[in-house]
Design a protein around this motif. Structure first.
Motif, PDB file in Angstrom:
ATOM      1  N   UNK A  58       0.831  -1.211   0.000  1.00 45.20           N
ATOM      2  CA  UNK A  58       0.000   0.000   0.000  1.00 45.20           C
ATOM      3  C   UNK A  58       0.863   1.257   0.000  1.00 45.20           C
ATOM      4  N   UNK A  59       1.946   1.257   0.773  1.00 43.89           N
ATOM      5  CA  UNK A  59       2.819   2.431   0.847  1.00 43.89           C
ATOM      6  C   UNK A  59       3.573   2.671  -0.452  1.00 43.89           C
ATOM      7  N   UNK A  60       4.006   1.606  -1.108  1.00 46.62           N
ATOM      8  CA  UNK A  60       4.756   1.773  -2.365  1.00 46.62           C
ATOM      9  C   UNK A  60       3.828   2.322  -3.446  1.00 46.62           C
ATOM     10  N   UNK A  61       2.600   1.856  -3.481  1.00 44.93           N
ATOM     11  CA  UNK A  61       1.632   2.357  -4.461  1.00 44.93           C
ATOM     12  C   UNK A  61       1.273   3.804  -4.143  1.00 44.93           C
ATOM     13  N   UNK A  62       1.064   4.112  -2.884  1.00 47.48           N
ATOM     14  CA  UNK A  62       0.742   5.487  -2.482  1.00 47.48           C
ATOM     15  C   UNK A  62       1.873   6.444  -2.863  1.00 47.48           C
ATOM     16  N   UNK A  63       3.090   6.061  -2.567  1.00 47.74           N
ATOM     17  CA  UNK A  63       4.235   6.936  -2.878  1.00 47.74           C
ATOM     18  C   UNK A  63       4.396   7.104  -4.390  1.00 47.74           C
ATOM     19  N   UNK A  64       4.060   6.076  -5.149  1.00 50.40           N
ATOM     20  CA  UNK A  64       4.199   6.179  -6.605  1.00 50.40           C
ATOM     21  C   UNK A  64       3.161   7.129  -7.208  1.00 50.40           C
ATOM     22  N   UNK A  65       2.186   7.547  -6.436  1.00 49.05           N
ATOM     23  CA  UNK A  65       1.216   8.535  -6.919  1.00 49.05           C
ATOM     24  C   UNK A  65       1.853   9.915  -7.047  1.00 49.05           C
ATOM     25  N   UNK A  66       2.787  10.235  -6.142  1.00 44.90           N
ATOM     26  CA  UNK A  66       3.325  11.598  -6.105  1.00 44.90           C
ATOM     27  C   UNK A  66       4.838  11.693  -6.259  1.00 44.90           C
ATOM     28  N   UNK A  67       5.562  10.605  -6.111  1.00 38.24           N
ATOM     29  CA  UNK A  67       7.020  10.641  -6.226  1.00 38.24           C
ATOM     30  C   UNK A  67       7.396  10.490  -7.706  1.00 38.24           C
ATOM     31  N   UNK A  68       7.873  11.580  -8.284  1.00 35.81           N
ATOM     32  CA  UNK A  68       8.168  11.579  -9.720  1.00 35.81           C
ATOM     33  C   UNK A  68       9.283  10.597 -10.073  1.00 35.81           C
ATOM     34  N   UNK A  69      10.230  10.375  -9.158  1.00 36.59           N
ATOM     35  CA  UNK A  69      11.297   9.413  -9.465  1.00 36.59           C
ATOM     36  C   UNK A  69      10.724   7.999  -9.528  1.00 36.59           C
ATOM     37  N   UNK A  70       9.710   7.708  -8.722  1.00 40.20           N
ATOM     38  CA  UNK A  70       9.052   6.406  -8.789  1.00 40.20           C
ATOM     39  C   UNK A  70       8.326   6.252 -10.127  1.00 40.20           C
ATOM     40  N   UNK A  71       7.564   7.286 -10.506  1.00 43.27           N
ATOM     41  CA  UNK A  71       6.823   7.214 -11.773  1.00 43.27           C
ATOM     42  C   UNK A  71       7.785   7.066 -12.949  1.00 43.27           C
ATOM     43  N   UNK A  72       8.887   7.787 -12.902  1.00 38.01           N
ATOM     44  CA  UNK A  72       9.891   7.674 -13.967  1.00 38.01           C
ATOM     45  C   UNK A  72      10.423   6.243 -14.023  1.00 38.01           C
ATOM     46  N   UNK A  73      10.770   5.710 -12.864  1.00 37.89           N
ATOM     47  CA  UNK A  73      11.305   4.350 -12.790  1.00 37.89           C
ATOM     48  C   UNK A  73      10.299   3.322 -13.307  1.00 37.89           C
ATOM     49  N   UNK A  74       9.036   3.560 -13.048  1.00 35.18           N
ATOM     50  CA  UNK A  74       7.965   2.646 -13.462  1.00 35.18           C
ATOM     51  C   UNK A  74       7.535   2.861 -14.915  1.00 35.18           C
ATOM     52  N   UNK A  75       8.216   3.763 -15.623  1.00 35.83           N
ATOM     53  CA  UNK A  75       7.895   4.082 -17.022  1.00 35.83           C
ATOM     54  C   UNK A  75       6.450   4.547 -17.175  1.00 35.83           C
ATOM     55  N   UNK A  76       6.055   5.433 -16.279  1.00 39.83           N
ATOM     56  CA  UNK A  76       4.700   5.971 -16.304  1.00 39.83           C
ATOM     57  C   UNK A  76       4.738   7.434 -16.728  1.00 39.83           C
ATOM     58  N   UNK A  77       3.677   7.886 -17.359  1.00 41.00           N
ATOM     59  CA  UNK A  77       3.520   9.316 -17.612  1.00 41.00           C
ATOM     60  C   UNK A  77       3.211   9.978 -16.273  1.00 41.00           C
ATOM     61  N   UNK A  78       3.631  11.240 -16.087  1.00 37.23           N
ATOM     62  CA  UNK A  78       3.378  11.900 -14.800  1.00 37.23           C
ATOM     63  C   UNK A  78       1.918  11.903 -14.375  1.00 37.23           C
ATOM     64  N   UNK A  79       1.001  11.977 -15.355  1.00 35.97           N
ATOM     65  CA  UNK A  79      -0.426  12.042 -15.014  1.00 35.97           C
ATOM     66  C   UNK A  79      -1.092  10.667 -14.952  1.00 35.97           C
ATOM     67  N   UNK A  80      -0.349   9.619 -15.254  1.00 39.04           N
ATOM     68  CA  UNK A  80      -0.913   8.272 -15.305  1.00 39.04           C
ATOM     69  C   UNK A  80      -1.305   7.766 -13.912  1.00 39.04           C
ATOM     70  N   UNK A  81      -2.417   7.044 -13.877  1.00 35.06           N
ATOM     71  CA  UNK A  81      -2.898   6.473 -12.621  1.00 35.06           C
ATOM     72  C   UNK A  81      -2.057   5.261 -12.225  1.00 35.06           C
ATOM     73  N   UNK A  82      -1.869   5.083 -10.931  1.00 33.04           N
ATOM     74  CA  UNK A  82      -1.111   3.936 -10.431  1.00 33.04           C
ATOM     75  C   UNK A  82      -2.041   2.735 -10.275  1.00 33.04           C
ATOM     76  N   UNK A  83      -1.434   1.574 -10.035  1.00 32.44           N
ATOM     77  CA  UNK A  83      -2.206   0.348  -9.848  1.00 32.44           C
ATOM     78  C   UNK A  83      -2.859   0.338  -8.465  1.00 32.44           C
TER      79      UNK A  83
END
Length: 131
Positions: A76-101
């Motif tokens: 739950x914490x890793x998914x929550x942090x990936x909502x707002x941590x841009x380095x996480x989104x970058x690492x996950x190959x997500x667009x900044x506005x993309x919804x997390x799992x």
């Protein structure tokens, strides 16, 4: 092949990553150094390609688990942090506005795709080895 199910993310905001994530950021360096395509090969026997809806990219799911291991956070914490941590989104190959799992997807991924937990260790070790 499972990677053929994936869609290309096009976003007008992708340049934000170059502005906010420094070149020496650990996750940026891992992403640039490691070719994660080995994940497809290791997990291909755990996916059905002609039945059901498209799967969440196994590389992204693996990267979530890698982040979880690196930062010692709960699903739950890793998914929550990936909502707002841009380095996480970058690492996950997500667009900044993309919804997390949903965090339950990580549990399903571990149970259905990584039936043998040694496979997760193998994938993490392979990532470290490549880096």
């Amino acid at each position: 092949m499972i990677q053929l199910q994936q869609t290309l993310v096009i976003s007008p905001y992708l340049d934000l990553y170059n502005l906010v994530i420094p070149r020496d950021n650990m996750l940026r360096q891992i992403n640039e150094l490691v070719d994660f395509s080995f994940v497809y090969e290791e997990l291909k026997q755990n996916y059905c390609l002609d039945n059901g809806r498209n799967a969440i990219d196994p590389i992204r799911m693996f990267k979530y688990l890698l982040l979880k291991a690196i930062f010692e956070l709960s699903d739950a914490d890793i998914v929550e942090r990936s909502k707002y941590d841009m380095s996480f989104k970058y690492f996950l190959d997500m667009a900044p506005e993309e919804q997390v799992i949903d965090s339950s997807s990580l549990t399903k991924f571990r149970k259905l795709r990584l039936k043998d937990m040694n496979l997760l260790d193998l994938l993490i070790n392979k990532t470290v080895e490549i880096a």
